[in-house]
Write an enzyme that holds these catalytic residues in place. Sequence first.
Site, PDB file in Angstrom:
ATOM      1  CE  LYS A  20      -1.233  -6.338  -0.359  1.00 20.73           C
ATOM      2  NZ  LYS A  20      -0.082  -5.815  -1.133  1.00 20.73           N
ATOM      3  CB  SER A  21       3.363  -7.091   4.773  1.00 18.11           C
ATOM      4  OG  SER A  21       2.840  -5.900   4.244  1.00 18.11           O
ATOM      5  NE  ARG A  25       8.491  -7.901   4.225  1.00 19.24           N
ATOM      6  CZ  ARG A  25       7.692  -7.092   3.525  1.00 19.24           C
ATOM      7  NH1 ARG A  25       6.514  -7.530   3.082  1.00 19.24           N
ATOM      8  NH2 ARG A  25       8.075  -5.859   3.254  1.00 19.24           N
ATOM      9  N   GLY A  90       3.658  -4.816  -6.562  1.00 15.87           N
ATOM     10  CA  GLY A  90       4.953  -4.168  -6.418  1.00 15.87           C
ATOM     11  C   GLY A  90       5.847  -4.904  -5.445  1.00 15.87           C
ATOM     12  CB  SER A 164      10.782  -0.092   3.369  1.00 13.08           C
ATOM     13  OG  SER A 164       9.513  -0.687   3.164  1.00 13.08           O
ATOM     14  CG  ASP A 323       0.028   0.202   2.595  1.00 11.75           C
ATOM     15  OD1 ASP A 323       0.296   0.923   1.614  1.00 11.75           O
ATOM     16  OD2 ASP A 323       0.435  -0.972   2.708  1.00 11.75           O
ATOM     17  CE  LYS A 350       3.251   2.688  -0.329  1.00 10.84           C
ATOM     18  NZ  LYS A 350       4.045   1.525   0.139  1.00 10.84           N
ATOM     19  NE  ARG A 354      -2.505   2.930  -2.276  1.00  3.26           N
ATOM     20  CZ  ARG A 354      -1.930   1.848  -1.785  1.00  3.26           C
ATOM     21  NH1 ARG A 354      -1.146   1.942  -0.716  1.00  3.26           N
ATOM     22  NH2 ARG A 354      -2.138   0.672  -2.337  1.00  3.26           N
TER      23      ARG A 354
END
Length: 443
Positions: A20-21, A25, A90, A164, A323, A350, A354
């Site tokens: 996903k990250s 991007r 997010g 970040s 995560d 998050k 969490r």
Amino acid sequence: MDVHISTSTVQGTTRAPPSKSYTHRAILAAGYSDGATVHDPLDSADPRATMRAVEGFGGSVDRSDDALEITGFDGIPEVPDNVIDCANSGTTMRLVTAAAALADGATVLTGDDSLRSRPQGPLLEALDALGIRAESTRGNGQAPLVIEGPLAGGEVDIPGDVSSQYISALLMAGAVTDDGVELNLTTELKSAPYVDITLEVLEDFGVTAEPVGATGAGGVRSAGAEGFIVDGGQQYSPADGEYHVPGDFSSMSYLLAMGAIAASDGESVVVEGAQPSAQGDSAIVGVLEAMDADIEWDREAGAITVSQSALTGTTVDVGDTPDLLPTIAVLGAVADGDTVIENCEHVRYKETDRVSAMATELEKMGVSVTEDHDVLTVHGGESTLSGATVEGYHDHRIIMSLAVAGLVAEGTTTVEGADHVDISFPSFFDVLADLGGAVDRTE
């Protein structure tokens, strides 16, 4: 949708979904270009929000079975005709907030109830210091946001311990400004591997950005960084106009945890698509090794094999891997002794808190937990997992980790609101069932 998981074992070979990250991007980087093909993207709710944003800025996204053909806005986003809805993502909101600052006019960004409760203030303050109108409509540092550019670039201070993604957003946008962007971190950088992912994607798209004063501890390029510099006037252009998304270690963590706690006797779970990358969450392999799991990673083949193991408690710092906290908490619940999860305050910001969510729901399942502000301790030796009805908090990572716990809990565990796995791993429960897990779903 509610999902009911009964005590069961798993075995077989499966594949992690794409990262996903990296997908987020790559989609936005292709948007910053004049066009690119993104192969093997994750098709889930969050990346689709980033696609909508690229289209809102004047780009286009055409989907095929295993690729996205993206026509970009070539570094100059249009002012969107409508509000950009980031839904529950997010990552989308933060990356796109900086992209919106490049447009010569005002952009409005919003999201669902959860996203509108998440902090955006430090990014807004940084953009304001760079001469951009960047406002929260409610004046609380949360969405809806109004961003009005264009951004020329400059030097700015920003904290490194909230998200970040603020840094990633400014680096991605800064590359196409006239003057570039220089970031000075006012606090220690957390989640440094996620900035490394951004640097890696930028490099693959022909863009250079550098950490300043980094120690590179643990092989993490951005670790210990005091700031970052990205020159302006750069062009996003991947080799041959193509980019390939790697497998996702955050999602992989649930599959590996299944194998470690619930694999059938004499059998294993094999997870393919595990090629090495900058993903900090590949640390899950080291965490399992530290807990005495029977695990082997063939890095060249990109395959990890894990078998049911007698786990022992350990201490894990999740400053760079937030995560992983839900997965580690579940592993700790079945381990012998205490599992101490340190440096986790930022995990409270998050999709939900969490730290508190995992403490609350694991306690419902009979797990002994001590929750402090920056530490979560799971007392595995004092715990016996029992089936219970637990809340998913509209958070994909909470849902998947509790489902894994349900495999070894006595009786049946019901996870409420389980459809939110669509955020990052839409086929999660299908994969769980294919591996042998006892799964029943009700609307």
